[in-house]
Enzyme design. Structure first.
Site, PDB file in Angstrom:
ATOM      1  CG  ASP A  43      -0.785  -8.544 -12.059  1.00  0.00           C
ATOM      2  OD1 ASP A  43      -1.499  -7.607 -12.465  1.00  0.00           O
ATOM      3  OD2 ASP A  43      -0.044  -8.439 -11.065  1.00  0.00           O
ATOM      4  CG  ASP A  69     -11.555  -9.337 -12.632  1.00  0.00           C
ATOM      5  OD1 ASP A  69     -11.117  -9.207 -11.466  1.00  0.00           O
ATOM      6  OD2 ASP A  69     -12.639  -8.854 -13.015  1.00  0.00           O
ATOM      7  CB  SER A 148      -1.449  -4.756   5.169  1.00  0.00           C
ATOM      8  OG  SER A 148      -1.039  -3.472   5.616  1.00  0.00           O
ATOM      9  CE1 TYR A 161      -4.041  -2.435   1.084  1.00  0.00           C
ATOM     10  CE2 TYR A 161      -3.341  -1.726   3.262  1.00  0.00           C
ATOM     11  CZ  TYR A 161      -3.088  -2.394   2.077  1.00  0.00           C
ATOM     12  OH  TYR A 161      -1.879  -3.036   1.912  1.00  0.00           O
ATOM     13  CE  LYS A 165      -3.882  -5.955   1.770  1.00  0.00           C
ATOM     14  NZ  LYS A 165      -3.407  -7.005   0.850  1.00  0.00           N
ATOM     15  CB  THR A 193       5.704   1.745   4.946  1.00  0.00           C
ATOM     16  OG1 THR A 193       4.709   2.133   5.896  1.00  0.00           O
ATOM     17  CG2 THR A 193       5.566   2.625   3.719  1.00  0.00           C
TER      18      THR A 193
END
Length: 260
Positions: A43, A69, A148, A161, A165, A193
């Protein structure tokens, strides 16, 4: 690294989890530790990653934090090399790290477009490319990409986004096709969500946070947001022996959001 955590003293399978500092990434790391994995946690947030590691260690698990990164080819290649030497060769990679920007195409700057694609799509490409050779050499491995429902349907003011995805789902399918005969499975998880810190920040910046949260919850058929633990449970199942027949799929876990 102390002696009992050196690869020669370890018989646990090794999993790499990105985005492990919070949310779905943290929940996944905690769940996989309970499943018997030794974790390499990647991370850009060293404080959050250290907290995840500490929680795993308090439960007698093994975890190692790495600040990286994920959009940098050199940094990803370097950290994966370090993991393979000092922790062990991963048999599981879970790409969770992701960011988003609230904007239509007309509102999206060049910088935001590049940043979202770099983290959400280039990052999983780089980690997969770095880890695949050792998986192929071992004749086994599982790669799980957290995409997602935004990669399946359009969401308002999430142009970059959604594109990132959808690209991640396509990358997942390509890896599955190319490497299935080498013992590799690659699967995309597509949450709806989920109540993460990221969603919390979005709600905090809303004009009416309570109303915004209610609207998000109402999109699910049962009127409830998902939890990181629920997504982590699916990831653990897909990664395990009982998930053997799942490959190249985009599994939608959204409380029925895409059904209505």
């Amino acid at each position: 690294m102390n002696e009992d955590s050196h690869p020669s003293h370890r018989h646990q399978p090794v999993a790499v989890v990105t985005g492990a500092a919070s949310g779905i990434g943290r929940a996944t790391a905690l769940r996989l530790a309970r499943e018997g994995y030794e974790l390499a946690l990647l991370d850009v947030d060293p404080v959050g990653t250290a907290e995840t590691c500490e929680r795993i260690r308090q439960a007698d698990g093994r975890a190692h934090p790495f600040r990286v990164d994920l959009s940098s080819p050199d940094e990803v290649a370097s950290v994966v090399g370090t993991v393979e030497v000092n922790v062990g060769r991963p048999t599981l990679l879970v790409n969770v790290a992701g960011i988003g920007v609230a904007a239509t195409v007309l509102e999206t700057s060049d910088e935001d477009w590049d940043r979202v694609l770099a983290v959400n799509l280039t990052g999983p490409f780089l980690t997969t490319r770095a880890i695949l050779p050792s998986m192929v050499a071992a004749g086994q491995g599982v790669i799980i990409n957290v995409a997602s429902v935004a990669g399946q349907i359009g969401l308002a003011r999430r142009a970059a986004y959604c594109a990132s995805k959808a690209g991640l789902v396509g990358l997942t399918r390509a890896v599955a096709v190319d490497h299935a005969k080498q013992g590799i499975r690659c699967v995309a998880i597509c949450p709806g969500t989920v109540e993460t810190e990221w969603i919390g920040k979005i709600l905090a910046n809303a004009e009416d946070p309570a109303a915004a949260r209610a609207a998000m919850a109402a999109r699910q058929l049962d009127g409830q947001l998902g939890s990181p633990d629920e997504i982590a449970a699916v990831i653990a199942f897909v990664a395990g022996a009982e998930g053997r027949f799942i490959n190249g799929a985009a599994l939608i876990i959204d409380g029925g959001l895409t059904t209505a």
